[in-house]
Design an enzyme around this catalytic site. Structure first.
Site, short mmCIF file in Angstrom:
data_model
loop_
_atom_site.label_atom_id
_atom_site.label_comp_id
_atom_site.label_asym_id
_atom_site.label_seq_id
_atom_site.Cartn_x
_atom_site.Cartn_y
_atom_site.Cartn_z
CD GLU A 115 28.34 42.22 31.37
OE1 GLU A 115 29.11 41.46 30.80
OE2 GLU A 115 28.67 42.88 32.39
CG ASP A 143 31.03 46.08 33.48
OD1 ASP A 143 31.11 45.38 32.46
OD2 ASP A 143 31.76 45.91 34.48
C1 NOJ Z 1 32.02 42.72 31.83
C2 NOJ Z 1 32.83 43.34 30.73
O1 NOJ Z 1 32.18 43.15 29.51
C3 NOJ Z 1 34.19 42.69 30.79
O2 NOJ Z 1 34.97 43.02 29.68
C4 NOJ Z 1 34.85 43.10 32.08
O3 NOJ Z 1 36.10 42.41 32.20
C5 NOJ Z 1 33.98 42.73 33.28
N1 NOJ Z 1 32.60 43.08 33.10
C6 NOJ Z 1 34.47 43.43 34.53
O4 NOJ Z 1 34.18 44.79 34.47
#
Ligand code: NOJ
Length: 525
Positions: A268, A210
């Site tokens: 990500e 993440d």
């Molecule tokens: C990216 C995640 O995909 C999202 O759902 C989340 O709210 C944020 N990061 C914070 O962790």
């Protein structure tokens, strides 16, 4: 893993499970690990190679699991460690790999570390795990810099010190309940490495990381350009993200995962510049990076083609294959994005885009429900909205709940087999009968049947097709490329066009007398 070895994930279709919304086994209206187990047969039949489970670790659920209070345990809402072990074992028996979500950028404010930091004074080792800073202005009443939270409002919250006085501020790029960790502190890395080994030892096949592009912060936390800081978005050049120091952190995460065979790290990475993106997947860093160019692209032929070309260029010269994704739990579903207010056309377009995507080289991520052609649900009443973005944006942004509605499995009314309880965590639309897995499985022309077939064809026809995409036409509303023996043609125009000669192996919708209707894709060999 060496650069050239063929890994299981090199051309995988990875199915993203949003656990709250996938299937509920204990009838509390919220999906769980028992639900995931009960649907492994469905996933196997869909033909995917792996599942990525959004966070199931212990969490107060302010951001539905992206606020982790214990990264080495399962939240009781979803089950327990034995339940996770069972998912791993049974998934592996089905030949499916399982990836978990790691959340290294921040913890929950209910993580013992943060609670200790609040109890300990400024300058203490407990505070040094997070980004606490004195405020600016008179009495420190203003935040340390001008950063906004991705969820709206400032990225800083002021605390009350243990002696009752107004004190320091802490950074949270997301909700105040998600304090950012200080990745210059070696203890933070040591703890994450322990978490990784904890799950890898249990048999997890890898991780989605993440906010991988946000873990390192620029020295001194300088102000950013305020015009770039809009909710739920970060662009290139944003002071909060894509700081150079992040690459050293990723190399260290890679060293940990390299202690194990055949596991994968996927970041990500909301970075559009191909050269900056490439750094994340260069030798010794992440195996794969989420590439969001296609997801951020409007349904227009030139934009699609540019997004594809840029994505292919970005990973050239790196050991990583390209990756593709049309949607996830953070954005509106593609059926709605491609044709707001016209779900019929949106569905055709989403099917066409999916078949095009499945012809491309590399890794395809499929968000649960995308295989059913679910639309976004944009008419949720205000009082059921749960995404923190709704409150944090002062009710100006309705957030991401519309993309997170539970999946319809069977039956003619909510909750359509998702749960034994009609009281699902988000209400399900009354007109989803025809979208259910059961209804679509019985229909040879349904979105689901076509999707299953396309995944099978991808594995059969394209496994050894290499990474080249050869465009066959210069411009116009028809996208046409050759990959291996497959010619993929997508008609994004308004008039039918001729289907090329050959054998039709897959089609995203009905064809008309040898012609390819608008908003339809076909594969011909
Ligand atoms: C990216 C995640 O995909 C999202 O759902 C989340 O709210 C944020 N990061 C914070 O962790």
């Amino acid at each position: 893993m060496t650069a050239n070895a063929r890994s299981w994930w090199q051309d995988a279709v990875i199915y993203q499970i949003y656990p709250r919304s996938f299937a509920d086994s204990d009838d509390d209206g919220i999906g769980d690990l028992g639900g995931v187990r009960s649907r492994l047969g469905y996933l196997k039949a869909l033909g995917i190679d792996a599942v990525w489970l959004c966070p199931v670790m212990r969490s107060p659920m302010i951001d539905h699991g992206y606020d982790v209070s214990d990264p080495r345990d399962i939240d009781p809402l979803f089950g327990d460690l034995a339940g996770m072990d069972a998912v791993l074992e049974e998934a592996h028996d089905h030949g499916l790999r399982v990836l978990m979500d790691l959340v290294p950028n921040h913890t929950s404010n209910q993580h013992p570390w943060f609670e200790e930091a609040l109890r300990s004074g400024p300058g203490s080792p407990a505070r040094a795990r997070y980004l606490f800073r004195p405020g600016k202005g008179e009495g420190g009443a203003e935040p340390p810099n001008n950063w906004a939270s991705i969820f709206g409002g400032p990225a800083w919250t002021r605390i009350t010190e243990p002696d009752g006085s107004l004190g320091e501020w802490y950074l949270h790029l997301f909700a105040p309940e998600q304090p950012d960790l200080d990745w210059t502190n070696p203890e933070v890395f040591t703890d994450l490495a322990e978490t990784m080994r904890f799950w890898l030892d249990r048999g997890v096949d890898g991780f989605r990381i993440d906010v991988a592009h946000g873990m390192a912060k620029p020295e001194g936390l300088p102000d950013g350009d305020p015009t770039t800081m809009t909710p739920l978005y970060n662009g290139d050049g944003d002071a909060r993200f894509d700081h150079d120091d992040v690459h050293d952190l990723h190399r260290r995460l890679r060293d940990v995962i390299d202690e194990y065979e055949d596991r994968v790290l996927i970041g990500e990475i909301w970075v559009r510049d191909p050269r900056r993106f490439a750094r994340y997947v260069s030798e010794g860093e992440l195996h794969l990076g989420f590439n969001f160019l296609l997801l951020e692209t409007n349904y227009r032929p030139t934009e699609f083609r540019t997004a594809i070309d840029k994505s292919l260029t970005a990973v050239q010269g790196t050991p990583a294959p390209p990756t593709w994704t049309l949607s996830n739990h953070d954005v509106a579903r593609e059926v709605t994005r491609y044709s707001p207010g016209d779900p019929e056309r949106g569905t055709l377009r989403a099917a066409a885009a999916l078949l095009l995507e499945l012809a491309l080289p590399g890794v395809v991520f499929l968000y649960n429900g995308a295989e059913l052609g679910l639309p976004n649900v944009d008419d949720l009443p205000d009082d059921v909205l749960q995404d923190p973005v709704w409150e944090r944006s002062g009710h100006t942004d309705r957030g991401r709940d519309g993309a997170r509605i539970p999946l319809p499995w069977w039956g003619t009314e909510p909750p359509y087999g998702f749960s034994g309880s009609p009281d699902t965590w988000l209400p399900m639309p009354a007109d989803w009968t025809g979208l259910s897995v059961q209804a679509q499985s019985a229909d040879p022309g349904s979105f689901l049947t076509r999707c299953r077939h396309a995944i099978r064809m991808r594995h059969e026809l394209l496994r050894d097709a290499g990474t080249d995409v050869e465009w066959l036409d210069g411009s116009g509303p028809v996208l046409r490329f050759q990959r291996g023996k497959v010619q993929c043609v997508m008609n994004m125009g308004t008039e039918p066009v001729a289907v090329p000669e050959g054998r039709i192996m897959a089609a995203s919708g009905p064809l008309e007398d040898g012609s390819l209707p608008p908003d339809t894709t076909v594969w011909v060999v």
